[in-house]
Design an enzyme around this catalytic site. Sequence first.
Site, PDB file in Angstrom:
ATOM      1  N   ARG A 118     -34.483  31.923  39.563  1.00  0.00           N
ATOM      2  CA  ARG A 118     -34.133  30.620  39.595  1.00  0.00           C
ATOM      3  C   ARG A 118     -34.372  29.809  40.726  1.00  0.00           C
ATOM      4  O   ARG A 118     -33.702  29.983  41.700  1.00  0.00           O
ATOM      5  CB  ARG A 118     -32.709  30.458  38.760  1.00  0.00           C
ATOM      6  N   HIS A 145     -37.751  26.527  31.132  1.00  0.00           N
ATOM      7  CA  HIS A 145     -36.631  27.536  31.059  1.00  0.00           C
ATOM      8  C   HIS A 145     -37.212  28.801  29.709  1.00  0.00           C
ATOM      9  O   HIS A 145     -36.580  28.645  28.848  1.00  0.00           O
ATOM     10  CB  HIS A 145     -35.389  26.756  30.637  1.00  0.00           C
ATOM     11  N   GLN A 148     -34.341  31.107  28.228  1.00  0.00           N
ATOM     12  CA  GLN A 148     -33.476  30.124  27.250  1.00  0.00           C
ATOM     13  C   GLN A 148     -34.208  29.746  25.894  1.00  0.00           C
ATOM     14  O   GLN A 148     -33.557  30.049  24.766  1.00  0.00           O
ATOM     15  CB  GLN A 148     -33.125  28.729  27.739  1.00  0.00           C
ATOM     16  N   ASP A 242     -27.895  18.859  25.565  1.00  0.00           N
ATOM     17  CA  ASP A 242     -28.211  19.329  27.060  1.00  0.00           C
ATOM     18  C   ASP A 242     -27.358  18.153  28.017  1.00  0.00           C
ATOM     19  O   ASP A 242     -27.262  17.173  27.398  1.00  0.00           O
ATOM     20  CB  ASP A 242     -29.488  19.489  27.277  1.00  0.00           C
ATOM     21  N   CYS A 283     -27.695  24.474  25.178  1.00  0.00           N
ATOM     22  CA  CYS A 283     -27.762  25.326  26.133  1.00  0.00           C
ATOM     23  C   CYS A 283     -26.834  25.966  26.920  1.00  0.00           C
ATOM     24  O   CYS A 283     -26.613  26.934  27.675  1.00  0.00           O
ATOM     25  CB  CYS A 283     -29.035  25.083  27.081  1.00  0.00           C
ATOM     26  N   ARG A 311     -28.518  35.238  24.805  1.00  0.00           N
ATOM     27  CA  ARG A 311     -29.333  35.222  26.213  1.00  0.00           C
ATOM     28  C   ARG A 311     -29.127  36.529  26.787  1.00  0.00           C
ATOM     29  O   ARG A 311     -30.240  36.886  27.102  1.00  0.00           O
ATOM     30  CB  ARG A 311     -28.448  34.311  27.274  1.00  0.00           C
TER      31      ARG A 311
HETATM   32  N1   CP Z   1     -28.125  27.735  29.929  1.00  0.00           N
HETATM   33  C1   CP Z   1     -28.303  28.474  31.247  1.00  0.00           C
HETATM   34  O1   CP Z   1     -29.238  28.440  31.718  1.00  0.00           O
HETATM   35  O2   CP Z   1     -27.040  28.544  31.745  1.00  0.00           O
HETATM   36  P1   CP Z   1     -26.606  28.905  33.207  1.00  0.00           P
HETATM   37  O3   CP Z   1     -27.050  27.817  33.978  1.00  0.00           O
HETATM   38  O4   CP Z   1     -25.243  29.209  33.237  1.00  0.00           O
HETATM   39  O5   CP Z   1     -27.686  30.177  33.561  1.00  0.00           O
END
Ligand code: CP
Length: 349
Positions: A118, A145, A148, A242, A283, A311
């Site tokens: 990330r 992403h 996701q 979101d 998300c 996830r």
């Molecule tokens: N939706 C998501 O990526 O959550 P986090 O930021 O907690 O990983």
Amino acid sequence: MKIPSSSATDLEKKDLRHMVSMKDFTTEEMDNMMELMSMLKEARKDNAIPHLFKDKSVAMIFEAGSTRTRISFEVAATLLGGHGLFLSPKDIHLGSGKESIDDTARVLSRMCDIVMARTNSPDTIDALCRMSTVPVINGLDTRFHPTQMLADLFTIKEHITDGRKLSDLTLAFMGDATDVCRSLLLTCTKYGMNFKQIGPKKYQMQQEWLDMADEFCKESGASYEITDDVEKISECDVVYGDSFYWVTQLDEKKERLAAFMPDYVITEELMSKAKPGALLLHCLPANDKEEVTREALEGPQSVAFDEAENRLTAQMAILVYFTHKFSKEPTEEVKKEHETKIKDFLKNI
Ligand code: CP
């Protein structure tokens, strides 16, 4: 061409695949990943997950905070018999500027079987992909992403009723053109699902991504619409939420909330205007004083927490899908040969 490595992997360059965005995968590949998710989820219910990542490690670089992505990858690795290494900028030289991304990628590739990152910049994920000799998974950059997306498609598929397929549905993203909104636009239109972004004009999707979606729509038969008209929710089977601003946009918070609230907030009333049986996805993390109400998030149409759990289902499938071709399974004879040699040596020192 074989990729040089001292680890127990046996990579051919042609088999090396990274996951930067879901748009890079065909519908068939997305279906295969979801089928794998389905089988692994069933196995988890029976507490019988096969150890398909046994003795393997996933390096998990987190330049930004995470709850779901971090936990799901680490737990997925454990459930599959392997290990997840959490690497924040405090833990490795990448964050301090002491070591280049290229050298970090080289070293991780020699010790780990897959890298998940990330990052705060697309350049970092692109450089990791360029230099890594093991698969690199984008755990969210400022563009996409993909992990996701896989959980989202799967969750919608799990909850569709009346024999409908994903390609029969229209998904509405409420609010800003975030990385998740962009990912949904491209994933839906690539897969053949209709997409709408419903949000104020100032925060609508940039043209370069719409141009890409146009190409996907030509191939898949999907369509998209970018609109500020909330009434368009009546055409939608899935409503997606979101945050209205990201942590790097706190200086814009007041202006953004004024633009989005109250019209684009997901409430029970808004959900009642969507198609009958419409699903609510988010998300997460969610702010129940801003983009979604607590009642809607916990209401009968919400599958946001199933989505969060998926996830984990997605990360199990990703770890297996991207590494299964590279596993070098030793025979019992080879294992015994090494054990005997090393134990004999140890007896004499
Ligand atoms: N939706 C998501 O990526 O959550 P986090 O930021 O907690 O990983």
